[in-house]
Design an enzyme around this catalytic site. Sequence first.
Site, PDB file in Angstrom:
ATOM      1  CG  HIS B  71      -2.038   0.937   1.186  1.00  0.00           C
ATOM      2  ND1 HIS B  71      -3.249   0.690   1.769  1.00  0.00           N
ATOM      3  CD2 HIS B  71      -2.152   2.163   0.611  1.00  0.00           C
ATOM      4  CE1 HIS B  71      -4.053   1.718   1.570  1.00  0.00           C
ATOM      5  NE2 HIS B  71      -3.405   2.619   0.878  1.00  0.00           N
ATOM      6  CG  HIS B  73      -1.157   6.566  -1.769  1.00  0.00           C
ATOM      7  ND1 HIS B  73      -2.279   6.437  -2.563  1.00  0.00           N
ATOM      8  CD2 HIS B  73      -1.496   6.050  -0.555  1.00  0.00           C
ATOM      9  CE1 HIS B  73      -3.265   5.887  -1.847  1.00  0.00           C
ATOM     10  NE2 HIS B  73      -2.809   5.641  -0.635  1.00  0.00           N
ATOM     11  CG  LEU B  74       4.971   4.841  -5.775  1.00  0.00           C
ATOM     12  CD1 LEU B  74       5.503   3.894  -6.843  1.00  0.00           C
ATOM     13  CD2 LEU B  74       6.091   5.234  -4.816  1.00  0.00           C
ATOM     14  CG  ASP B 318      -2.512   4.705   3.548  1.00  0.00           C
ATOM     15  OD1 ASP B 318      -2.392   5.044   2.350  1.00  0.00           O
ATOM     16  OD2 ASP B 318      -3.498   5.017   4.248  1.00  0.00           O
TER      17      ASP B 318
END
Lengths: 205, 455, 339
Positions: B71, B73-74, B318
């Site tokens: 999980h 976020h790039l 995350d």
Amino acid sequence: MSSEAAPNQGSWAARNVMSGPDIDRALTRIAHEIIERNKGASDVLLLGIPTRGVPLATRLAAKIRHVEPDAGGTDLLGQLDITMYRDDLHHGPVRTVKSTVIPPEGIDDRIVVLVDDVLFSGRTVRAALDAIKDLGRPRAVQLAALVDRGHRRLPIRPDYVGKNLPTSVDERVKVNLTEIDGTDAVVIAQPETQDSGPVVPEAGQ
Amino acid sequence: MTSAHIPNGEGSVLITNVSIVGYERKDVLIDDGVIVDIAAPGALAQDESVAEATVIDGAGLIALPGLVDLHTHLREPGREDAETVESGTRAAAAGGFTAVHAMANTSPVQDTAGVVEQVARLGDEAGWVDVFPIGAVSIGLAGEQLAELGAMADSAARVRVFSDDGKCVADPVLMRRALEYVKAFDGVIAQHAQEPRLTENAQMNEGIVSAEIGLAGWPAVAEEAIIARDVLLAEHVGSRLHVCHLSTAGSVEIIRWAKSRGINVTAEVTPHHLLLTDELARTYNPIYKVNPPLRTEADVEAVREGLADGTIDIVATDHAPHPREDKDCEWAAAAFGMTGLETALSVVQQTMVDTGRMTWADVARVLSQNPARIGRVNEGPRAQGRPIAVGEPANITLIDPQAERPVDAAEQQTASTNSPLHGRTLPGAVMATFLRGRATVLDGQPVARTDKSAS
Amino acid sequence: MRHLLSTSDLSLEEAVRILDTTAQMAATQEREVKKLPTLRGRTVVNLFFEDSTRTRISFETAAKRLSADVINFSAKGSSLSKGESLKDTALTLKAMGADAVIIRHQASGAPYTLAHAGWLDAPVINAGDGTHQHPTQALLDAYTIRRHLMGETMGEPDSIGVVGKDLSGLKIVIVGDVLHSRVARANVYLLSTLGAQVTLVSPPTLLPVGVETWPCQISYHLDEAIDQVQPDAIMMLRVQRERMSSAGGGFFPSPLEYTRIYGLDAKRLGRLPEHAIVLHPGPMNRGLEISAQAADSPRSVIVEQVANGVAVRMAVLYLLLTGESSAGTAAHPTGKENS
């Protein structure tokens, strides 16, 4: 919290300059001088400046009424808080605002006698004059102080003085009154050490 | 430790005296990207290939299988002001990861084969970790129509994990269809469990703190109701469900119950939900604003317990970078999310290992083996989450568990500074990371690949 | 006291001091010359992100009565609506040399952020933030209550005679939408700090989850609360009609039902103790949370609350802007609590 100077602490050497009977005699004389100067006291209004000006004014009122029962009409006595007129509110802790009490009909055409314990730089009196200006237009304003210790910084002089007390600037004059301090005495304190910092001239505070 | 350059998976590396997942010390020999030998300390000295090997002193260090984040976020494409694939994967490597799953809420959304292939390619070019794109469940994350899940699964990116993360697949019919559809290629739906009507304008956990400080509440039931519904749906259609970032004690209970019924569900917890509570919202500092929100002390205890007893399968970061202006404002105006790639392992050590609740082998399970298995990336040419054993790909993370390190958000590899742990001191430090034998991190510092142009 | 952000930050001593100072300020406002030179040369900024003419004018009047210069800064666009950010606004105010900032904001915590983010050195006064706090409203309520109920004769107003007193022994009922009310939050903490016993009366839908930890009692029934508590003061909160009956998410079936169960009408007014007073922070919805008979009855101190608001705000400005810590913002290094 409060604006009163801390009572004499360890680093100050204190010496009594007025006793209880001395204070009483001085107030008696001032009461008579007020009556004499104003040719009676029917228009006189004593305004004590908190904190210790208030009991002093109360005592003076009693002495004046003793001589002239009708002095001041229904109101001979009031008090004038000058905190919000001070020019040094940014120094030291926040000062407590106290009550101002004047006759319901105002101060117009009265002879106002400001009463304070110690006259020093004159700044308190200047603030009091500003405060009076916002309250009305008295016929005259006079000044009574139990102690005049000199070192004035403004063109102000007292009309009634209990005792002239030559002091040096770094000395501290403390008036103790029974109503507040439990005893009557005027004390001069001198710093024994220099770490107490300069004493800001603040008559009666 | 030497800082000699190690080419991409070529040449050999000898890690000496290292404790493998916390057990006895060994020498580990890597050659051509593969673990070729593991032996007692000193025993490999005679081996002639060792003579040319770069030697890394592993004394005092622990070797873990390369960490796998399910999980991340790039932000690229679309929000390159917050993070790029390059900066995000460099941060991942610095945090000990050898693979990340890139969430679908980019702009454009990762809802077509074209976009997921683009993200995979950016990951390959960066070369810090393996990047496995996650596909959106619905077109544009709108929650209305299924995205082309099959096309993404069949694409070069080989997508197996699908999620509308950031948004909940709230429509029960859409969720049912998605769960059914991914059975065809052994996919999994990773649900962001948040009942939308119960969380309109929600700002933080609903409870004692929100009542006092006057921020609109995000009630635990909004998470738990969706999880309860989804495990029953998964049971009904016989599919695989993964629950993202569960954060409440009630959620742990529901997962425990579902597993006891044999439902094919897995669950993740974030490092921040293992450590931080909603009390931090009293500062109104939006650095602590995250979705799902930080919960109570009791919830923190419940997720720790759930992770220790296996109810929760994995820790996933995350990692949610945001540009400074999205956090430099009043709480309600701020974005949700916090970074985590570079602190995750330390938080797990602090909350689970140093407290005696988990072993390093357990850490390997929840941060490498299980996430790779859930993402179906534990086999094939890019197998991740494999044990440290002879013949396995050399994805290895070396950590110094004795280290004490202050967290300075400005010093991190991620392009953003929204770390809730800024200013804290955390235990443990990643000293080296090997991606198929190539060091992406050495001496605790990222090592750029030499065969690509500087970027 | 460096800022005034929340009544939950105030100690009993600080709260009483503000009320005492308010009494002296109020006394000066009965004179012909109402202006005092106290804050001459100081600049006070009214930073209002949310419309509130009443509160803004009250603060403006207070500052002007103390001779401060007042700058009204109506920042309609917040960063929420993609206008100038709170941070840039704060930096602008700092550059303009604001000595104090009074902030009203729709986001809970915005005053806290303004005070603590290191953007500004000046004291910050919360003039109402979101659903969090409205400390000067609670202070004026407490002042009004003390004046009426703590003197020698209950019900007879006395400002100076009650100086130094708290609200020990008083029972106060607050009725209405607690969930969305910054006035309720501010009052619960302040009144309980001052020693009063507070009872919140509200439909369960309009109480926040977590309210059980507040320093007060909770009741769902106004009639029961009036009969059992026999309050010395009852405070009616403003109810927003639009919150009542929106489909599927309304907090109450209908305005009519609200009025029937939670409105203060003549009948309920009659069941209060004889000395009890009625407060309302305004603006009132006559006929919804309060009937005209109740609002206009001799028990109502609602108009007086407005006048007391000026004195309270003068007191707060005086206490925050005088004394050593207030002297010259330039002399103080920039705080960097958040970065």
